[in-house]
Design a protein around this motif. Structure first.
Motif, mmCIF file in Angstrom:
data_model
loop_
_atom_site.group_PDB
_atom_site.id
_atom_site.type_symbol
_atom_site.label_atom_id
_atom_site.label_comp_id
_atom_site.label_asym_id
_atom_site.label_seq_id
_atom_site.Cartn_x
_atom_site.Cartn_y
_atom_site.Cartn_z
ATOM 1 N N SER A 152 0.855 -1.181 0.000
ATOM 2 C CA SER A 152 0.000 0.000 0.000
ATOM 3 C C SER A 152 0.886 1.223 0.000
ATOM 4 O O SER A 152 2.076 1.159 0.323
ATOM 5 C CB SER A 152 -0.906 -0.022 1.234
ATOM 6 N N VAL B 108 -7.722 1.905 -5.873
ATOM 7 C CA VAL B 108 -7.074 0.876 -6.693
ATOM 8 C C VAL B 108 -5.877 1.464 -7.434
ATOM 9 O O VAL B 108 -4.756 0.904 -7.412
ATOM 10 C CB VAL B 108 -8.094 0.264 -7.675
ATOM 11 N N ASN C 184 -2.991 2.377 -5.003
ATOM 12 C CA ASN C 184 -2.230 1.225 -4.514
ATOM 13 C C ASN C 184 -1.340 0.632 -5.598
ATOM 14 O O ASN C 184 -0.195 0.224 -5.329
ATOM 15 C CB ASN C 184 -3.182 0.156 -3.971
ATOM 16 N N LEU C 185 -1.831 0.554 -6.829
ATOM 17 C CA LEU C 185 -1.017 -0.008 -7.914
ATOM 18 C C LEU C 185 0.195 0.875 -8.207
ATOM 19 O O LEU C 185 1.317 0.379 -8.398
ATOM 20 C CB LEU C 185 -1.877 -0.183 -9.170
ATOM 21 N N MET D 261 -2.231 -4.904 -2.382
ATOM 22 C CA MET D 261 -2.837 -5.718 -3.438
ATOM 23 C C MET D 261 -4.090 -6.433 -2.943
ATOM 24 O O MET D 261 -5.011 -6.695 -3.727
ATOM 25 C CB MET D 261 -1.825 -6.734 -3.965
ATOM 26 N N VAL E 200 -6.725 -3.935 -3.432
ATOM 27 C CA VAL E 200 -7.056 -3.839 -4.863
ATOM 28 C C VAL E 200 -8.008 -4.955 -5.265
ATOM 29 O O VAL E 200 -9.031 -4.724 -5.925
ATOM 30 C CB VAL E 200 -5.762 -3.881 -5.702
ATOM 31 N N GLN E 201 -7.697 -6.172 -4.872
ATOM 32 C CA GLN E 201 -8.564 -7.301 -5.222
ATOM 33 C C GLN E 201 -9.942 -7.161 -4.595
ATOM 34 O O GLN E 201 -10.965 -7.443 -5.232
ATOM 35 C CB GLN E 201 -7.919 -8.610 -4.765
ATOM 36 N N VAL F 220 -8.950 -9.288 -11.124
ATOM 37 C CA VAL F 220 -7.589 -8.789 -11.262
ATOM 38 C C VAL F 220 -6.714 -9.942 -11.717
ATOM 39 O O VAL F 220 -6.788 -11.045 -11.154
ATOM 40 C CB VAL F 220 -7.071 -8.212 -9.924
ATOM 41 N N VAL G 101 -6.645 -4.962 -14.468
ATOM 42 C CA VAL G 101 -7.926 -4.874 -13.760
ATOM 43 C C VAL G 101 -9.029 -4.822 -14.806
ATOM 44 O O VAL G 101 -9.021 -3.938 -15.682
ATOM 45 C CB VAL G 101 -7.980 -3.639 -12.846
#
Length: 519
Positions: free
Chosen positions: A5, A421, A424-425, A486, A489-490, A500, A514
């Protein structure tokens, strides 16, 4: 490169896990019993087989035997009644013909007294007449009061007197076209009467003992054959029901084995299954598969929860230990210099910020696990991608950033979730790759879906690390970050109904795709 994160690394805080992570214990018999819906204090025992009268096998056998017995009784009764009616009709026909012959001949008793008439009567009208106690036929002449009269010079015999005594009114009998039953010397007879020309009455009787004896023999034969058929049916039913009930016994054995802990057991298919039993077997196997899957999922979730709690405890203990250590130094007066106190104050603030970010991320994951209600609206995803790229350029001016998100691309989604999302990516790339590694952010619409791609040319991940990239608190090689980026995100993408995908290899960088539905 590891998932993370957006959090600033702090090498002074990194420490190996001091506590071993909790291990998922193997399923106990009590847990298996609870999964199968059985109270824990109940001992699971394999049921005994009962094949008595109260079992299904015994009830089916008794039902079949009872139905066949009822059918035999009804068939025997109908056949015997038909036979009696047929034979009795023959006797009545003979007597009726004899009575009509006497009535139509207009004979008198005096004329019958002659030898010719007597021979005619004895040989033609009542053939087979004898003088035994129970003759097949009886011929008796009586007057209007029923008193026996002599015929051909012969006095009335005992059997003739008994017949006359059994008939109350000869005149009524002669005028009645129907025949009647009577008993003479304990034997059954069919009797009728005829009035001669001189007013004398003649009584004619034919024995029905042979008819009754024949019916009795037929009844005994039917009962014997019926008993044999019932015995044969009972034996065949027991054999057939035993074969047909074998799948149900297999279901009982399978259920007992599952209750004792063997969740992999299934009901086998029989060689000659019936449609209903086969449907029940398939439904039961499907249910058992669902039960096993649910139990495995619960077991896996419980193991993940224990590991999650252990990891979260460790992650929170590290900053707390650091803050407590600096406070103890301050309390003991070991921080005399203003520079030391300032450095300790900054470290405590950094650890508090790190702990706050970790708690916020844990709250986000907890809310995602509870399926929160997202605020869906039309969001320009291209604008969000461009904003994320500008933020990355501002934070790392020397990193080459390529953006493929021109124009406007609307999706029906939660804007704050999509920003989370993207953040974080991008933070994952910023934290785990060198500052000069190129990054590409791409966006396209295809087949009713929107695909967002964030790819870098960093060191990539090994296959075993890539398989765990969405696990909570997972950091490949013990890298920086909390290991929740992650996973968030998922969770956010799954809440939007998307998925994802990750493509990576050692030295080939990491590409995260995504896929979101447009509606």
């Amino acid at each position: 490169m590891t998932p993370a994160s957006p959090a600033s690394p702090d090498p002074g805080v990194a420490a190996p896990h001091a506590e071993p992570s909790l291990r998922a214990e193997p399923a106990t018999r009590t847990e298996l019993a609870l999964c199968a819906g059985i109270p824990a204090y109940v001992s699971v025992r394999r049921p005994r087989r009962h094949h008595g009268v109260h079992s299904l096998r015994g009830k089916l056998t008794l039902a079949n035997v009872a139905l066949l017995a009822l059918g035999i009784i009804v068939a025997t009764a109908v056949s015997l009644m038909g036979m009696r009616h047929y034979l009795l009709d023959q006797v009545d026909t003979e007597l009726s013909k004899t009575r009509e012959s006497l009535t139509g001949s207009r004979l008198t008793l005096h004329q019958i007294d002659s030898l010719t008439a007597l021979a005619f009567v004895r040989e033609r009208m009542v053939p087979g007449a004898d003088r035994s106690d129970k003759p097949d036929s009886i011929f008796a002449a009586v007057d209007g009061h029923g008193t026996p009269l002599s015929v051909g010079g012969f006095k009335p015999t005992d059997i003739q007197r008994a017949l006359a005594a059994a008939v109350d009114e000869p005149s009524a009998l002669a005028h009645d076209p129907a025949l009647h039953d009577t008993t003479v010397h304990g034997a059954s007879y069919r009797v009728t009467g005829a009035r001669l020309a001189d007013g004398t009455y003649v009584l004619l009787a034919a024995s029905t003992d042979a008819l009754h004896k024949g019916i009795a023999k037929a009844l005994k034969l039917d009962l014997g054959v019926g008993t044999l058929l019932l015995s044969l049916l009972a034996a065949l039913t027991m054999i057939s029901v035993r074969r047909r009930m074998r799948p149900l016994e297999d279901m009982v054995e399978t259920s007992s084995a599952i209750a004792e802990g063997d969740l992999t057991r299934r009901v086998p298919s029989s060689h000659h299954p019936t449609q209903e039993v086969e449907q029940l077997r398939l439904a039961l196997n499907s249910m058992l598969h669902q039960v096993e899957s649910a139990y495995r999922t619960r077991e896996r979730s419980a193991a993940q929860l224990r590991r999650f709690v252990a990891d979260a405890s460790h992650e929170l203990r590290t900053p707390l230990s650091a803050i407590r250590g600096y406070l103890q130094l301050y309390e003991k007066g070991m921080l005399r210099e203003p520079g030391e106190r300032r450095r300790a104050w900054d470290r405590m603030n950094a650890e508090a910020d790190r702990m706050g970010r970790l708690v916020d991320e844990l709250l986000i994951l907890a809310r995602l696990d509870q399926s929160p209600e997202l605020r869906f609206k039309n969001v320009d995803l291209s604008r969000l991608v461009r904003d994320a790229a500008e933020d990355l350029r501002a934070q790392q001016p020397g990193r080459p950033v390529t953006v493929g998100a021109d124009g406007t691309l609307l999706v029906h989604a939660d804007e704050s979730g999509l920003r989370q999302v993207l953040g974080n990516l991008v933070a994952n790339v910023r934290t785990h790759t060198p500052a000069d590694v190129p990054v590409r952010l791409g966006l396209e619409r295809k087949d009713g879906t929107v695909r967002l791609c964030v790819a870098d040319q960093g060191p990539g991940l090994a296959e075993e690390d890539a398989a765990r990239i969405f696990d909570r608190f997972f950091r490949a090689g013990g890298g920086a970050g909390s290991g929740l980026g992650m996973a968030i995100v998922q969770g956010v993408v799954a809440a939007h109904g998307g998925d994802v995908a990750v493509r990576t290899a050692p030295g080939a960088g990491l590409e995260v795709t995504v896929t979101l539905p447009t509606r």
